[in-house]
Design a protein around this motif. Structure first.
Motif, PDB file in Angstrom:
ATOM      1  N   ALA A 241     -35.582 -23.873 -45.379  1.00 53.18           N
ATOM      2  CA  ALA A 241     -36.126 -24.654 -46.301  1.00 53.18           C
ATOM      3  C   ALA A 241     -35.033 -26.224 -45.815  1.00 53.18           C
ATOM      4  N   THR A 242     -33.802 -25.048 -46.475  1.00 53.14           N
ATOM      5  CA  THR A 242     -32.436 -25.894 -46.616  1.00 53.14           C
ATOM      6  C   THR A 242     -32.168 -26.208 -45.145  1.00 53.14           C
ATOM      7  N   LEU A 249     -31.915 -34.317 -43.107  1.00 52.26           N
ATOM      8  CA  LEU A 249     -30.758 -35.252 -42.496  1.00 52.26           C
ATOM      9  C   LEU A 249     -29.716 -36.200 -42.248  1.00 52.26           C
ATOM     10  N   LEU A 250     -29.854 -34.772 -40.677  1.00 50.18           N
ATOM     11  CA  LEU A 250     -29.420 -35.514 -39.308  1.00 50.18           C
ATOM     12  C   LEU A 250     -30.357 -36.468 -38.597  1.00 50.18           C
ATOM     13  N   THR A 251     -31.488 -36.748 -38.394  1.00 49.35           N
ATOM     14  CA  THR A 251     -32.413 -37.793 -37.848  1.00 49.35           C
ATOM     15  C   THR A 251     -32.783 -38.265 -39.380  1.00 49.35           C
ATOM     16  N   LEU A 252     -32.702 -37.942 -40.717  1.00 46.90           N
ATOM     17  CA  LEU A 252     -32.662 -39.288 -41.684  1.00 46.90           C
ATOM     18  C   LEU A 252     -31.686 -40.113 -41.504  1.00 46.90           C
ATOM     19  N   GLY A 290     -14.381 -28.861 -41.507  1.00 54.96           N
ATOM     20  CA  GLY A 290     -13.863 -28.412 -43.056  1.00 54.96           C
ATOM     21  C   GLY A 290     -13.896 -27.815 -43.997  1.00 54.96           C
ATOM     22  N   ALA A 291     -15.778 -28.358 -43.463  1.00 56.71           N
ATOM     23  CA  ALA A 291     -16.965 -27.844 -45.324  1.00 56.71           C
ATOM     24  C   ALA A 291     -17.088 -26.798 -45.341  1.00 56.71           C
ATOM     25  N   THR A 292     -17.608 -25.766 -46.711  1.00 49.17           N
ATOM     26  CA  THR A 292     -17.105 -24.647 -47.306  1.00 49.17           C
ATOM     27  C   THR A 292     -18.916 -24.876 -48.052  1.00 49.17           C
ATOM     28  N   GLY A 293     -19.199 -26.025 -47.960  1.00 46.65           N
ATOM     29  CA  GLY A 293     -20.887 -25.322 -49.073  1.00 46.65           C
ATOM     30  C   GLY A 293     -21.605 -26.730 -48.418  1.00 46.65           C
ATOM     31  N   ARG A 294     -22.792 -27.002 -48.772  1.00 48.57           N
ATOM     32  CA  ARG A 294     -23.659 -27.773 -48.526  1.00 48.57           C
ATOM     33  C   ARG A 294     -23.455 -29.276 -48.427  1.00 48.57           C
ATOM     34  N   GLY A 296     -20.728 -30.330 -48.497  1.00 43.33           N
ATOM     35  CA  GLY A 296     -20.062 -31.051 -47.064  1.00 43.33           C
ATOM     36  C   GLY A 296     -20.504 -31.070 -45.696  1.00 43.33           C
ATOM     37  N   PHE A 297     -21.768 -30.241 -45.593  1.00 44.53           N
ATOM     38  CA  PHE A 297     -22.741 -30.078 -44.247  1.00 44.53           C
ATOM     39  C   PHE A 297     -23.347 -31.078 -44.531  1.00 44.53           C
ATOM     40  N   ALA A 298     -23.968 -31.538 -45.265  1.00 46.30           N
ATOM     41  CA  ALA A 298     -24.880 -33.418 -45.642  1.00 46.30           C
ATOM     42  C   ALA A 298     -24.171 -33.937 -44.825  1.00 46.30           C
ATOM     43  N   VAL A 299     -22.876 -34.019 -45.204  1.00 43.74           N
ATOM     44  CA  VAL A 299     -21.930 -34.937 -44.845  1.00 43.74           C
ATOM     45  C   VAL A 299     -21.685 -35.767 -43.765  1.00 43.74           C
TER      46      VAL A 299
END
Length: 396
Positions: A241-242, A249-252, A290-294, A296-299
């Motif tokens: 799900a994550t 989100l990539l496509t949205l 550089g991201a370590t959490g969700r 940063g992954f989302a951005v």
């Protein structure tokens, strides 16, 4: 020229939702499929190829599909592609082995090749000028918004079974009756020649450059659906799900960016628009590095999706602008080959980098490649403006 409220426009938008993100629909289920076929010694590579195997067949079949579009007609090719897409896509629900799944994905690729080449040629025939650019933006938005929905649903249903995401391909059968009624075969009279390139060698040269840039874009973009779910597993955020949400989100983000594509292209021009897209994608991979959490992954995913929405529509619209009507099927087939060959090559290339170094090295390499691509698009933009100023002064 076709209007946006014409049923043909809606039919082409529906067909578009079946194409670019078709391969990635099963991405959230990849780790579970790898576990399901763990007894296969090649499970790691083959499960990743389930996403990109259709791309190989698209790359091989698209030029022939393009020739068929020019000789046999756009409508007939489109309808055949939709039927094959639905049958091959849903076969993953019941096929017993990983090898048979891979074969069905290859057949799916043939369906995608038929749909995408015919649909792109129809856009070139139905629309002209700025209207074509606006429609390319709407098409990218439709593709991305449907991709968000498909990936989000796939992430949810994959939690129950790794096979359930294959059912999503059945939506093509729901589209089919409307497409049959709405799409008509264009004639030369209804599709005026509006390209501005003189001479066969000139437009073919430009087509080759554009196809190379489309290929580079897809190699980097498809790092997300083929490798990102495995990177999430490594960071202990491996829920399907994550993965589905972040890929959605990539496509949205790409969908919202695509809605502005027509205005951005009209303002920045043919080459500066994909240059901007390349910068946004590079920024997104830099954030992932550089991201370590969700968060940063989302951005990072949002930036990559937004940039992608400015590149591929620009390249396809550019291709349709330069190709004569009688060669739009072939030009569309070549662009389709470049796009899907990039998808197929992506995991083969990225997996070698991961094996040699790690995921973060892959992200950083993508930043470097996309920055170079942005520079190349910027150079094309400068050259185009220079030529335009020369023409205004009567120079050559």
């Amino acid at each position: 020229m076709t209007r946006m409220n014409d049923p043909r426009s809606l039919a082409l938008l529906l067909a578009a939702t079946l194409t670019v993100m078709a391969n990635a629909t099963i991405s959230p289920a990849l780790p579970m499929l790898a576990d399901q076929f763990a007894d296969n010694p090649h499970s790691d590579d083959l499960t990743r190829l389930l996403v990109t195997a259709p791309s190989l067949m698209v790359a091989l079949a698209a030029p022939f599909a393009g020739l068929g579009v020019d000789r046999m007609g756009r409508r007939r090719t489109l309808l055949a592609g939709v039927v094959l897409y639905s049958l091959a896509g849903t076969a993953g629900l019941y096929l017993p082995t990983l090898e048979w799944l891979l074969i069905s994905r290859l057949a799916l690729g043939v369906g995608v090749a038929l749909v995408m080449t015919a649909q792109s040629a129809l856009i070139g025939d139905y629309f002209t000028g700025e209207a074509r650019g606006r429609f390319m933006g709407y098409q990218a938005a439709a593709t991305n918004f449907s991709g968000f929905a498909f990936l989000a649903i796939a992430g949810i249903v994959a939690s129950a079974s790794a096979r359930y995401p294959f059912a999503i391909y059945g939506i093509a059968l729901l589209y089919l009756p409307f497409i049959v009624r709405a799409v008509s075969e264009p004639t030369a009279a209804s599709a005026p020649e509006d390209h501005g390139v003189e001479g066969a060698s000139s437009w073919i040269y430009q087509l080759a450059v554009l196809c190379g840039l489309a290929f580079m874009t897809m190699v980097t973009f498809y790092v997300m659906p083929t490798q990102f779910p495995f990177y999430l597993r490594q960071t202990d955020q491996a829920s399907p799900a994550t993965a589905g949400f972040l890929l959605g989100l990539l496509t949205l983000a790409g969908g919202f960016a695509a809605l502005a594509f027509g205005r951005v292209r009209a303002s920045l021009g043919q080459a500066a628009t994909p240059a901007l897209g390349s910068v946004l994608m590079a920024a997104g991979f830099f954030v992932l590095w550089g991201a370590t959490g969700r968060f940063g992954f989302a951005v990072g995913a949002a930036l990559i999706g937004s940039g992608f929405a400015f590149i591929i529509p620009a390249v396809v619209a550019w291709t349709l602008d330069i190709a004569p009507m009688r060669r739009r099927g072939l030009a569309s087939g070549c662009a389709t080959t470049a796009i899907f060959l990039g998808q197929f090559v992506s995991p083969l290339f990225s997996q070698r980098i991961i094996d040699q170094w790690d995921f973060r090295s892959l992200f950083l390499g993508s930043v470097i490649l996309l920055t170079a691509q942005a520079g190349l698009f910027a150079a094309l933009s400068f050259r185009s403006k220079k030529r335009l100023r020369a023409n205004e002064w009567g120079l050559k």
